[in-house]
Design an enzyme around this catalytic site. Structure first.
Site, mmCIF file in Angstrom:
data_model
loop_
_atom_site.group_PDB
_atom_site.id
_atom_site.type_symbol
_atom_site.label_atom_id
_atom_site.label_comp_id
_atom_site.label_asym_id
_atom_site.label_seq_id
_atom_site.Cartn_x
_atom_site.Cartn_y
_atom_site.Cartn_z
ATOM 1 N N LYS A 154 -21.396 -14.121 -1.721
ATOM 2 C CA LYS A 154 -21.305 -13.556 -3.074
ATOM 3 C C LYS A 154 -22.262 -12.376 -3.173
ATOM 4 C CE LYS A 154 -18.746 -15.671 -6.349
ATOM 5 N NZ LYS A 154 -19.229 -16.761 -7.175
ATOM 6 N N TRP B 47 -17.058 -11.469 -4.497
ATOM 7 C CA TRP B 47 -16.869 -12.333 -3.354
ATOM 8 C C TRP B 47 -16.403 -11.523 -2.133
ATOM 9 C CZ3 TRP B 47 -12.115 -12.667 -1.267
ATOM 10 C CH2 TRP B 47 -11.920 -13.699 -0.333
ATOM 11 N N THR C 277 -14.827 -37.558 9.257
ATOM 12 C CA THR C 277 -14.927 -36.116 9.042
ATOM 13 C C THR C 277 -16.155 -35.591 9.790
ATOM 14 O OG1 THR C 277 -16.275 -36.478 7.095
ATOM 15 C CG2 THR C 277 -13.915 -36.262 6.734
ATOM 16 N N GLU D 180 -8.710 -34.996 6.885
ATOM 17 C CA GLU D 180 -8.148 -35.693 5.726
ATOM 18 C C GLU D 180 -6.617 -35.617 5.675
ATOM 19 O OE1 GLU D 180 -10.868 -33.912 5.739
ATOM 20 O OE2 GLU D 180 -12.378 -34.677 4.346
#
Ligand code: AMP
Length: 554
Positions: free
Chosen positions: A439, A444, A186, A331
């Site tokens: 935020k 949000w 990753t 993944e």
């Protein structure tokens, strides 16, 4: 009662056998790092992969052992894809754009035993060689004529000599389809990268799913130029898909500027390509500047980060090239969703259609997804509610190499770290990386929306929106912009561009103009770097204004 059908393991070598027997004359064209264009067929690929498999055996590579590669997209890398996995060893593609310390860490962690690398990376490997303690043999992917007269690398072998020393009489072993085939780490923007170990089965199932009409729609008629690198998540599976369907492959090697890519698209009659948005930025700039047209390109796959609607529009309206917006991750090896329209979208007007195309799309068969709230409860598919995207399926990671990071799954689902909404047609839209969320006063704000709007401004070539600390609202959006070289835009014009397009309180508080936005090894904007640099920008701005007496302290 069992069915009475043949049971054949799903193996990567079967893809190659199929390509050789049923599409043997189809070409693979590569721009070599040596400078010239190389051509051969799937038949040649298969024969050389068998020779290579024998050579690897002779080098003592055992089943399950890792063979590392540091290589561009090219036919020799393709041979390694098939020879290493097909013979039962594990292909570990290393990303040469990573820092050498990180590369050494990854190669040692993966316990790579052989490292095969392109000429371009000779200085890099020379600099790392003494630290790569697990590597028994280094193989330079070139012929004798291009081998260095001397090198500090011990046991440096010449790839073409290794192949020439073998004949192509070799039977691919019948492996367990669940055995490991390849390994990719990753990106690891936080903490150490983790290894994702793909299996033969997961790879072949991913290949079946990705060639389907509502996925990448790849067929024997296609000529595919994967710009996405074979060193990161298998070039989105295209080296496997091409063998499954018999599509011609065109590998661009190390030369990835817009002009060189365009020349290859045209000279090789390329019908489809794939890459991250930043690559297409330079290609589109080149074709626009020289008023060029694509003669044979029909579609391009864009993913890795959000494809801005302005890019989709430029491809579709100006060039008649269809954009397939995809989402995936290491993944998932990597494909999870593709944005291919359903009949329900036929009646939509242009604007509504553009909103659908901005989405990352719907699940391939084999991948299930859901979004969950902070308490883990599943959220509704209303196209509005955003939660963490969770996936499960036949090509989703179960655990990381060596159990790194513990069990990654929650009740059998893999938490992606992406925030997303899903509409009632099953179209998923990424709103943010969880760690990139802004935020503001507890509410949000989606940074990707803000970036997509900025990208639609004619003067903007790249835009990132980050959370900057704010004395009152905790965090507020800060827009970071790179303008096109010949164009100018002011802060005020940029902010005014948001008017009417979003709720007013979503408008960024300020704009920072940069010459370039830092990109990571896989072409994604490094927002964490921007946050480090500009995270206090609004606080400093507020303090400066206060000092000038322009605002009264709250
Ligand atoms: P990687 O594992 O390096 O391939 O990165 C995977 C991550 O890239 C995902 O978890 C997303 O955050 C991001 N990503 C991939 N495709 C897209 C897309 N089409 N739009 C937005 N983000 C994307």
């Amino acid at each position: 009662m069992n069915g009475q059908m043949m049971s054949q393991p799903l193996l990567i070598s079967a893809l190659l056998n199929h390509a050789e027997r049923h599409h043997g004359k189809r070409e693979i064209v590569s721009r070599r790092v040596e400078g010239d264009i190389h051509r051969y067929t799937f038949r040649d690929l298969a024969a050389r992969a068998r020779r290579l498999a024998k050579a690897l055996n002779e080098l003592g590579v055992k089943p399950g052992e890792r063979v590392g590669t540091l290589a561009w997209n090219g036919y020799r890398h393709m041979e390694l894809y098939y020879a290493v996995s097909g013979s039962g060893a594990v292909l570990h593609t290393l990303n040469p754009r990573l820092h050498s310390d990180q590369l050494v860490w990854i190669a040692e962690h993966a316990e790579d035993r052989v490292l095969c690398f392109d000429l371009t990376f000779l200085p890099l490997v020379e600099a790392m060689a003494t630290r790569l303690k697990g590597i028994r043999q280094f193989v330079l992917l070139t012929d004798r004529a291009h081998m260095p007269a001397q090198s500090t690398i011990p046991n440096l072998l010449c790839y073409e000599e290794l192949i020439a020393a073998q004949d192509d009489r070799y039977q691919w072993p019948t492996l367990d389809e669940n055995s490991a085939s390849s390994l990719c780490y990753t990106s690891g923007t936080t903490g150490n990268p983790k290894g994702v170990l793909y299996s033969h089965r997961s790879t072949v199932l991913h290949t079946y799913a990705s060639v389907m009409p509502d996925a990448l729609n790849v067929s024997a008629r296609d000529v595919i130029l994967p710009v996405v690198p074979m060193f990161h998540v298998n070039a989105w599976g295209l080296p496997y898909s091409a063998c499954m369907v018999g599509a011609k492959l065109v590998f661009p090697g190390a030369v990835l500027d817009g002009k060189s890519l365009y020349e290859l698209f045209e000279s090789e009659d390329v019908t489809m390509s794939a890459g991250v948005p930043t690559v297409w930025q330079s290609l589109l700039a080149h074709v626009a500047a020289d008023k060029l047209k694509f003669s044979t390109m029909r579609r391009t796959v864009i993913g890795g980060s959000a494809c801005p609607p302005s890019m989709t529009r430029a491809f579709e309206r100006d060039h008649d090239v269809k954009v397939i917006h995809v989402w995936g991750m290491t993944e998932l090896s990597p494909l999870g969703t593709t944005c291919v329209l359903k009949p329900v979208h036929d009646s939509l007007d242009e604007q509504a259609l553009a909103s659908v195309k901005a989405k990352q799309g719907r699940s391939l068969f084999g991948i299930d997804m859901k979004i969950v709230g902070p308490d883990g409860d599943e959220l509704p598919w209303d196209g509005q509610t955003s939660g963490e995207l969770m996936v499960r399926g036949a090509w989703v990671v179960d655990q990381y190499l060596k159990g790194e990071g513990g069990d990654p799954l929650i009740d059998g689902w893999f938490p992606t770290g992406d925030m997303a909404a899903i509409d009632d047609d099953g179209f998923m839209q990424i709103t943010d990386r969880a760690k990139d969320v802004i935020k503001s006063g507890g509410e949000w704000i989606g940074s990707i929306d803000l970036e997509n709007i900025a990208m639609a401004h004619p003067a903007v070539s790249m835009a990132a929106c980050i959370a900057a600390k704010h004395p009152k609202w905790d965090e507020r959006p800060l827009l970071v912009v790179v303008t096109k070289s010949e164009q100018k835009v002011t802060r005020e014009e940029m902010l005014a561009f948001y008017e009417g397009k979003i709720a007013k309180w979503w408008t960024p508080d300020d704009v920072v103009f940069l010459d370039a936005i830092p990109l990571g090894a896989t072409g994604k904007m490094l927002k964490n770097r921007l946050r480090e640099e500009f995270g206090n920008h609004l606080v400093s701005m507020a303090t400066a204004l206060e000092l000038e007496g322009q605002v009264s302290p709250q």
